[in-house]
Motif scaffolding. Structure first.
Motif, short mmCIF file in Angstrom:
data_model
loop_
_atom_site.label_atom_id
_atom_site.label_comp_id
_atom_site.label_asym_id
_atom_site.label_seq_id
_atom_site.Cartn_x
_atom_site.Cartn_y
_atom_site.Cartn_z
N PRO A 176 0.85 -1.19 0.00
CA PRO A 176 0.00 0.00 0.00
C PRO A 176 0.89 1.24 0.00
N VAL A 177 0.73 2.10 -1.01
CA VAL A 177 1.64 3.25 -1.16
C VAL A 177 0.91 4.56 -0.91
N GLY A 178 1.44 5.35 0.01
CA GLY A 178 0.85 6.66 0.29
C GLY A 178 1.03 7.01 1.75
N THR A 179 0.76 8.26 2.09
CA THR A 179 0.94 8.69 3.47
C THR A 179 -0.37 8.66 4.25
N GLU A 180 -1.32 9.50 3.89
CA GLU A 180 -2.58 9.50 4.64
C GLU A 180 -3.46 8.29 4.28
N ASP A 181 -3.78 8.19 2.99
CA ASP A 181 -4.44 7.01 2.43
C ASP A 181 -3.39 6.30 1.59
N GLN A 182 -3.64 5.04 1.31
CA GLN A 182 -2.68 4.32 0.47
C GLN A 182 -3.41 3.69 -0.72
N ILE A 183 -2.71 3.66 -1.82
CA ILE A 183 -3.22 2.97 -3.00
C ILE A 183 -2.56 1.59 -3.02
N MET A 184 -3.41 0.56 -3.02
CA MET A 184 -2.85 -0.79 -3.05
C MET A 184 -2.16 -0.98 -4.40
N THR A 185 -0.93 -1.46 -4.35
CA THR A 185 -0.11 -1.52 -5.56
C THR A 185 0.52 -2.92 -5.67
N TYR A 200 -4.69 -0.61 -7.35
CA TYR A 200 -6.04 -1.03 -7.00
C TYR A 200 -6.67 0.07 -6.15
N GLY A 201 -7.62 -0.28 -5.30
CA GLY A 201 -8.34 0.75 -4.55
C GLY A 201 -7.53 1.40 -3.44
#
Ligand code: SAH
Length: 213
Positions: A176-185, A200-201
């Motif tokens: 999961p990539v991101g700081t506040e929310d993450q984009i599943m990768t 993904y989401g």
């Protein structure tokens, strides 16, 4: 450790809910159906074990939501016997699911309290990861690389190069990539230098922390 008929009934309902949420991999559904989640939760929260939600565990961390565990496991989709590295042992629940899928599991945790707790719990439950490591998963685990799969269960500000470098050709990194929310990768290693990237989401994880041991 207790797994009552009530727990089993609730677990079947959870599996049915996951199917409705597009978890289709039968091995993943079976692993969730076979693994008592209450054993990995704070005893005071055991009544909520089959809610599809994340809950607090020790050291200000969380046990991932069952949907998230199922989704990441489904993206991994490796054959039994595959060598898998998990970053963020946490409660040990995702580790138990990876073991139920028949993988050889290496799992890393940077919180001493959680590391010790899961070490005791795995022994009690007879769960046998290949290796349970106390350390910084940002660096991966070069000693056992390359891996067929790497699964990161904390939100990563960016994809650590060390993890890409520890994938086999054809191997998959689920992160999961991101700081506040993450984009599943999902990254699949195509060659020494090429990776296919699919996103993904959106999910929400506790942060992957670097160099803080
Ligand atoms: N797989 C776990 C998820 C726990 S939450 C479960 O199913 O319960 C994420 C975990 O990642 C936390 O326990 C946190 O301490 C751990 N973590 C964060 N950064 C890390 C790092 N750099 N190395 C290893 N573990 C880390």
């Amino acid at each position: 450790m207790i797994d009552s008929t009530k727990h089993q009934g609730l677990r079947r309902q959870l599996v049915a809910q996951l199917k409705e949420k597009a978890i289709t991999d039968s091995a993943v559904l079976q692993a969730i159906g076979d693994t008592p989640r209450q054993w990995f939760m704070d005893p005071g929260l055991a009544a909520y074990a089959y809610e599809d939600k994340a809950y607090p565990i020790a050291a200000d961390q969380t046990i991932s939501q069952p949907y998230t565990v199922a989704f990441q496991s489904q993206l991994l989709a490796l054959a039994a016997g595959a060598k898998v590295l998990e970053i963020g042992t946490g409660s040990g629940y995702q580790t138990a699911i990876l073991l139920a899928l028949g993988y050889q599991v290496y799992t890393i945790e940077r919180q001493g309290e959680l590391f010790k707790k899961t070490e005791r719990l795995f022994r009690k439950l007879g769960l046998r990861p290949k290796r349970q490591i106390f350390g910084d998963g940002y660096k991966g685990w070069p000693e056992a690389a390359p891996f067929d799969g790497i699964i990161v269960t904390a939100g990563a500000p960016e994809v650590p190069n060390a993890l890409l470098a520890q994938l086999k050709i054809g191997g998959k990194l689920i992160i999961p990539v991101g700081t506040e929310d993450q984009i599943m990768t999902r990254l699949i290693r195509k060659s020494e230098k090429e990776f296919d990237r699919t996103t993904y989401g959106s999910f929400r994880f506790v942060p992957l922390l670097e160099n803080k041991n």
